[in-house]
Motif scaffolding. Structure first.
Motif, PDB file in Angstrom:
ATOM      1  N   GLU A  58      35.647  36.745  21.602  1.00  0.00           N
ATOM      2  CA  GLU A  58      35.651  38.141  22.009  1.00  0.00           C
ATOM      3  C   GLU A  58      35.620  39.006  20.758  1.00  0.00           C
ATOM      4  OE1 GLU A  58      38.865  39.451  24.562  1.00  0.00           O
ATOM      5  OE2 GLU A  58      38.163  41.534  24.516  1.00  0.00           O
ATOM      6  N   GLU A 151      32.598  42.874  28.897  1.00  0.00           N
ATOM      7  CA  GLU A 151      33.902  42.945  29.555  1.00  0.00           C
ATOM      8  C   GLU A 151      34.199  44.387  29.934  1.00  0.00           C
ATOM      9  OE1 GLU A 151      35.977  39.190  27.233  1.00  0.00           O
ATOM     10  OE2 GLU A 151      37.089  41.066  27.455  1.00  0.00           O
ATOM     11  N   ASP A 181      37.829  42.587  33.001  1.00  0.00           N
ATOM     12  CA  ASP A 181      38.896  42.473  32.007  1.00  0.00           C
ATOM     13  C   ASP A 181      40.230  42.919  32.615  1.00  0.00           C
ATOM     14  OD1 ASP A 181      39.980  42.009  29.535  1.00  0.00           O
ATOM     15  OD2 ASP A 181      38.819  43.555  28.507  1.00  0.00           O
TER      16      ASP A 181
END
Ligand code: C2E
Ligand code: CA
Ligand code: CA
Ligand code: CA
Length: 281
Positions: A58, A151, A181
Motif C-alpha cells: 500500500e 482504496e 478501506d
C-alpha cells in the motif's frame, strides 16, 4: 490583553495557537510542496496469510518538509481535502505509484514483478473523474491496470453513491482492482454492498487490535470475513500487530494481512532490499 490569574487559560490558548499555526503553515506550503517534489511515498507490505508471501504494497504519502521533517498524512490530508488541494496530491500520488510499479515490473527482482500497488483515493477525486485520471497515469507509465488497486473508504463512497458506482465500474472494467478501506467503520447499511463494483474489503484495524482476546471483535471479524466471501470478495485485515492475530485471522478465513507484525511502511528501496527474502510466517 490577558490578565494575571488566567494563566491556565492563557497556556491552553497558546498551545491551541501553536497547533493552529502549524496547520495553517502546512496548508499554505502544500502547493509549493507538491510542485517541489517534497511529497514522497512509503510502501507497506500486504502478505498472503496462508504462507506469508508478499502479494502487494500500500502506497502511503508523506511530506518531507525541509524544516519540519517528515510529516504524516493525518496532519495534512484533512486540510488538503478541505482546500481542494487533495486533487493535486492525489494526482501526484497516482503518478508516483504507477512509476514505481513500472520500475518494479521491469526490474531485476523477480519477486517484485507481479506485486500490486494499492493507492488511497479521496471522495473528491472520485467525484472529479477518477477513472480518467487513473487510466491516464497507467498509460503514462505503461503499467497494466491489473497491477493497481484503488482504496476508497466506505464513508466517502456512500455520499454520492450513483456517480461513484459509475466511476468504480469503469475502473474495474479496465482491470483496476477496487477495495473498500476501513470496512466496518462507515456506519452505513450493508444493503449497498451488493451494488458496489468492488473486489476486496479491508477490515479496519479497530476490529483487529483486540483479537483474539475480545469475543466481540472476534464475532465481528468472523462476520465480515463470511460476508465478504459470500459476496465473492477477497479480504485483507489491517493493523495486524502480533503473530497470534495473524494465525487467528488465517484460521477465520481471512486471505491477506497488513500491519506492524509483517512490516511498517518503508521506502521503495527498503522493499527491494528486504522483501525479496520473502515469507513472514
Ligand atoms: P489507511 O489507509 O487506513 O492506512 C493505514 C494506516 O495505518 C497507515 O498510517 C499505516 O502506517 C498504519 N498502520 C499500518 N499497520 C499498522 C499497525 O499494525 N498498527 C497500527 N497502529 N497502525 C498501522 P498512515 O501512513 O499515517 O496513514 C493514515 C491515513 O492517511 C491512511 O489510512 C489513509 O486514510 C490516509 N492516506 C495515506 N496516504 C494517502 C494518500 O495518498 N491519499 C489519500 N487520500 N489518503 C492517504
Ligand atoms: Ca488504505
Ligand atoms: Ca485502512
Ligand atoms: Ca484505517
Amino acid at each position: 490583553a490577558k490578565q494575571s490569574g488566567k494563566n491556565a487559560y492563557a497556556s491552553f490558548d497558546s498551545s491551541m495557537d501553536v497547533q493552529l499555526r502549524r496547520r495553517m503553515r502546512l496548508l499554505s506550503e502544500l502547493r509549493r510542496a507538491i510542485d517541489c517534489n517534497e511529497l514522497m511515498l512509503e510502501y507497506q507490505p500486504i502478505v498472503a496469510l496462508s504462507d506469508g508471501s508478499l502479494v502487494g504494497v500500500e502506497a502511503l504519502v508523506r511530506w518531507n518538509h525541509p524544516e519540519l521533517g517528515l510529516i504524516g498524512p493525518v496532519e495534512f490530508i484533512p486540510a488538503a481535502e478541505e482546500s481542494g488541494l487533495i486533487l493535486d496530491v492525489g494526482h501526484w500520488v497516482l503518478n508516483a505509484a504507477c512509476l514505481q510499479l513500472s520500475h518494479w515490473r521491469n526490474g531485476e527482482v523477480e519477486q517484485l514483478r507481479d506485486l500490486y500497488v494499492a493507492v488511497n483515493v479521496s471522495a473528491k477525486q472520485l467525484s472529479r473523474g477518477l477513472s480518467e485520471q487513473v487510466l491516464a497515469a497507467l498509460a503514462l507509465s505503461n503499467v497494466p491496470p491489473q497491477a493497481l488497486q484503488i482504496e476508497i473508504t466506505e464513508y466517502s463512497l456512500v455520499e454520492a453513491l450513483d456517480t461513484n458506482v459509475v466511476q468504480l465500474a469503469r475502473l474495474r472494467a479496465s482491470g483496476v482492482k477496487v477495495a473498500i478501506d476501513d470496512f466496518g467503520t462507515g456506519l452505513s447499511s450493508l444493503g449497498y454492498l451488493k451494488r458496489l463494483p468492488i473486489d476486496k474489503l479491508k477490515i479496519d484495524r479497530t476490529f483487529v487490535k483486540d483479537l483474539p482476546g475480545s469475543a466481540d471483535d472476534a464475532a465481528i471479524a468472523m462476520a465480515i470475513v463470511s460476508l465478504a466471501h459470500n459476496l465473492g470478495l477477497e479480504i485483507v485485515a489491517e493493523g495486524v500487530e502480533t503473530g497470534e492475530q495473524a494465525a487467528w485471522l488465517r484460521t477465520a478465513g481471512c486471505n491477506f494481512g497488513q500491519g506492524y507484525f509483517f512490516s511498517r511502511s518503508v521506502s521503495a528501496l527498503e522493499i527491494e532490499r528486504t522483501f525479496v527474502r520473502q515469507a513472514f510466517s
